[in-house]
Design an enzyme around this catalytic site. Structure first.
Site, short mmCIF file in Angstrom:
data_model
loop_
_atom_site.label_atom_id
_atom_site.label_comp_id
_atom_site.label_asym_id
_atom_site.label_seq_id
_atom_site.Cartn_x
_atom_site.Cartn_y
_atom_site.Cartn_z
N ARG A 227 0.82 -1.20 0.00
CA ARG A 227 0.00 0.00 0.00
C ARG A 227 0.86 1.26 0.00
O ARG A 227 2.02 1.23 0.38
CB ARG A 227 -0.93 -0.02 1.22
CG ARG A 227 -1.94 -1.16 1.16
CD ARG A 227 -2.63 -1.43 2.48
NE ARG A 227 -1.74 -2.06 3.45
CZ ARG A 227 -1.41 -3.35 3.44
NH1 ARG A 227 -1.89 -4.16 2.51
NH2 ARG A 227 -0.61 -3.85 4.36
N HIS A 228 0.26 2.36 -0.45
CA HIS A 228 0.95 3.65 -0.48
C HIS A 228 0.47 4.49 0.70
O HIS A 228 -0.74 4.52 0.98
CB HIS A 228 0.65 4.37 -1.80
CG HIS A 228 1.57 5.51 -2.09
ND1 HIS A 228 1.52 6.71 -1.40
CD2 HIS A 228 2.58 5.66 -3.00
CE1 HIS A 228 2.44 7.53 -1.88
NE2 HIS A 228 3.10 6.92 -2.84
N PRO A 229 1.37 5.18 1.38
CA PRO A 229 0.92 5.95 2.55
C PRO A 229 0.07 7.16 2.21
O PRO A 229 -0.69 7.63 3.06
CB PRO A 229 2.24 6.38 3.21
CG PRO A 229 3.24 6.38 2.10
CD PRO A 229 2.83 5.24 1.21
#
Length: 375
Positions: A227-229
């Site tokens: 996932r991307h923050p």
């Protein structure tokens, strides 16, 4: 077509393993004449790093970063005058010994600057030449202490390394850039200089948004798996048969995704109106998207979503990745005297990379190098 952009330059390559050899191979691809200095009898450590091996028994690790070079075998304790003669002729010298080693051999920058004032001398270290000089400069160590492993892998899990020696590669790229900048300075002043680059500093720079989060806001990023923050949806999803990556980086792409999935209601849902809203509502939105994606295969979604302007792609192995690059006309590989090589990624309209020599056998160019040096 003219010669390579760096043709006429002589590079003395005293480096081993990956960061230095990768940098010097890129210079060689652009036309520089690179002489690789190796230990008699053994050579670069990577000559023994296998499996895998090419059909003739050579380690593919070594073959991957040493094309377009010549090899001379020198014992730097006994053949130091030959090494100094090479440095005296060279435009560029690259080394990645532990700090202080080249100085003790009489091959440090201060000594060679007196011999060759125009020399661009590049030192690659693990942790600099100060208090960290004694630390071992291994990619895995740099990934660990430099923070990369802390942001790689699943939340709460053990630190995970990248699947390739990424810090070495990044450091090699920084070294190449520094060398070119120093050569430009020499073009205008006639003076060489000392270029220094370390694994740790290169990694901190390459951590980009994560490092900026800490430097600018004091935020310590954590591992988030795939996932991307800061962006949603920007992660791995589950299609009917296998995973697919979707990277909808703006509102327009998110709306296109919802339309292609036949879920326009998600695009109109106020909980997901902006990227910040989607980051806050990640768990619920991802569940909705996975449910919709389960209706078709990854390849089917790849075609549909790409046509709709949504960045996406299946998770390929390397065979599929090379096949895709071939299909896209990127010509990802070449053969040199029967040795398969990954192509240089640069495309230059006037001075493109060239593939002139297969990776050398140990010491095969001893006579050639000694002849040009008058030794």
């Amino acid at each position: 077509m003219t010669g390579g952009a760096l043709s006429g330059l002589l590079v003395a390559d005293f480096s081993r393993v990956l960061a230095g050899p990768y940098a010097t191979m890129l210079l060689a691809d652009l036309g520089a004449e690179v002489v690789k200095v190796e230990r008699p009898g053994a050579g670069d450590d990577t000559r023994a790093w296998g499996p895998p091996y090419a059909p003739d028994g050579e380690a593919t690790y070594f073959l991957g970063v040493n094309r377009n070079k010549r090899s001379i075998a020198l014992d730097l304790r006994e053949d130091v005058e030959v090494a100094r003669a090479l440095a005296g002729r060279a435009d560029v010298l690259v080394e990645n010994f532990r700090p202080g080693t080249m100085d003790r051999l009489g091959l440090g920058y201060p000594a060679l600057r007196e011999l060759n004032p125009g020399l661009v001398y590049c030192s690659i270290t693990g942790f600099g030449s100060g208090p960290g000089a004694g630390l071992p400069g291994y990619d895995l160590i740099a990934q660990a202490v430099g923070g990369l492993m802390s942001v790689t892998g699943e939340p709460g899990g053990p630190g995970t390394k990248a699947g390739v020696a990424l810090v070495d590669v990044i450091t090699g790229l920084h070294a190449g850039l520094g060398i070119l900048a120093a050569l430009r300075h020499r073009d205008t002043t006639g003076e060489g200089q000392h270029v220094e680059v370390s694994l740790l500093s290169s990694l901190l720079s390459a951590l980009t948004n994560h490092a900026s989060a800490y430097a600018a806001a004091g935020v310590v990023p954590q591992a988030m798996g795939n996932r991307h923050p800061s962006i949603v949806p920007y992660e791995v999803f589950e299609a009917a048969d296998r995973p697919i990556v979707i990277a909808a980086g703006n509102d327009r792409q998110f709306q296109a995704l919802c339309g292609a999935l036949d879920r326009p209601d998600l695009a109109g849902d106020p909980r997901y109106a902006t990227n910040a809203d989607r980051v806050a509502g990640r768990v619920g939105l991802v569940a909705e998207l996975n449910a919709a994606l389960a209706a078709r295969t990854a390849d089917e979604w790849f075609g549909t979503l790409t046509a709709a302007g949504v960045p996406c792609g299946p998770i390929n192995d390397l065979a599929a990745a090379f096949a895709l690059a071939d299909d896209l006309g990127l010509e990802p590989s070449v053969r040199l005297d029967g040795v398969g090589q990954v192509a240089n990624p640069l495309r230059l309209s006037a001075t493109p990379p060239s593939y002139r020599r297969r990776p050398p056998r140990l010491g095969e160019d001893d006579d050639w190098v000694r002849e040009i040096l008058g030794r």
